[in-house]
Design an enzyme around this catalytic site. Structure first.
Site, PDB file in Angstrom:
ATOM      1  CD  GLU A   1     -63.478 -79.635  -4.177  1.00  0.00           C
ATOM      2  OE1 GLU A   1     -62.424 -79.019  -3.961  1.00  0.00           O
ATOM      3  OE2 GLU A   1     -63.771 -80.130  -5.281  1.00  0.00           O
TER       4      GLU A   1
ATOM      5  CD  GLU B   1     -57.921 -78.666  -6.324  1.00  0.00           C
ATOM      6  OE1 GLU B   1     -58.731 -79.074  -7.167  1.00  0.00           O
ATOM      7  OE2 GLU B   1     -58.265 -78.159  -5.237  1.00  0.00           O
TER       8      GLU B   1
END
Length: 303
Positions: free
Chosen positions: A161, A255
């Site tokens: 990520e 998210e």
């Protein structure tokens, strides 16, 4: 801010699993919290639930796996590391602690029946006071190569990520991530883009997607302030169009963090100093519709 409910969205040939982060619902991983997160994820129309492994010791693997399977949900797992277990450190003891945690995390992923372990697997999650050293980067490559090799035998893929400069000094852009993945050299290592971080580090929302192309394996959708989708400044039409152009079919996970839900410890780690929302159900339903709408719009452009 869109008010579209998922059921009101025009039907499309949707190939992407659409997910939501458990921290939209609950702050921890106790059995009661997991049960709540699973049920609310299902009720909001998502396909996948992402679990943070920041509290692995309270996670009931068998119960969580059974609950997700009964609800028809896939699971993905994510995590970062602490500074005393930082695999990008120059200190061998610190690196060894981080490597142990990563391998324990892989055990958890396998126990949950998941195939995805992603996040800032390569460093602590926090602001560094100096650039990454050559020795530190070599440690990252060595640890993640070993982890990827073990993960491959378990059918698990690892995601890098890409996080912003205030949360890591290892990988801040798509091209950074590509170089690291090349150096690790394992086929089950993919790139994970996050619009929140891209908004800080990238020049636009198209070029990184095109650069990563078929090595993109996971996407986090979040606003620049991590609140309601569409209420900030991120160019989502351009981003979703870029995903369509590269034929991305992997998970797209919403998210968002608010101090109303996230545990105090994790709030401090993520610098969540305010409550951008209090109703996770409303937030998630709107996010689901928002993602569907943009996927449909991008598909119609490229049809």
């Amino acid at each position: 801010m869109t008010t579209t409910h998922p059921k009101e969205t025009p039907t499309v040939d949707q190939r992407n699993p659409i997910g939501v982060h458990a921290l939209v619902w609950v702050g921890g991983t106790r059995p009661d919290e997991i049960a709540q997160a699973v049920q609310r994820t299902k009720d909001a129309g998502f396909d996948l639930l992402e679990l943070s492994l920041h509290e692995m010791e309270t996670l009931d693997l068998e119960g969580t796996r059974a609950a997700a399977e009964e609800a028809g949900l896939a699971l993905a797992c994510s995590r970062g590391l602490a500074f005393d277990a930082d695999v990008s450190s120059d200190d061998p003891e610190v690196v060894a602690r981080g490597e142990k945690i990563l391998h324990q995390s892989l055990d958890v992923v396998s126990g949950l029946g998941s195939t995805i372990l992603t996040g800032a697997l390569y460093s602590a999650l926090g602001k560094y006071g100096r650039p990454l050293s050559d020795a530190g980067r070599a440690n990252v490559v060595s640890v993640l190569r070993s982890l990827a090799q073990e993960a491959a035998g378990r059918g698990v893929s690892l995601g890098l990520e890409i996080c912003n400069r205030y949360e890591t000094n290892v990988v801040n852009t798509a091209r950074d991530a590509l170089r690291l993945a090349d150096d690790i050299g394992e086929d089950n290592v993919f790139i994970h883009l996050d619009t929140y971080h891209m908004n800080i580090e990238e020049s636009d929302f198209v070029t990184p997607v095109l650069d990563v192309a078929d090595r993109l394996g996971y996407v986090h959708i979040g606003e620049n302030h991590r609140g309601y989708l569409g209420s900030g400044s991120i160019d989502f039409p351009a981003f979703f169009h870029a995903l369509s152009r590269v034929g991305f079919t992997g998970p797209i996970t919403f998210e968002s963090f608010s101090s109303a839900v996230v545990s105090p410890t994790l709030s401090n780690d993520l610098a969540v100093w305010r409550s951008l929302w209090t109703d996770g159900d409303d937030l998630a339903r709107r996010a689901r519709g928002f993602i569907d709408t943009h996927l449909a719009a991008s598909a119609s452009i490229d049809a």
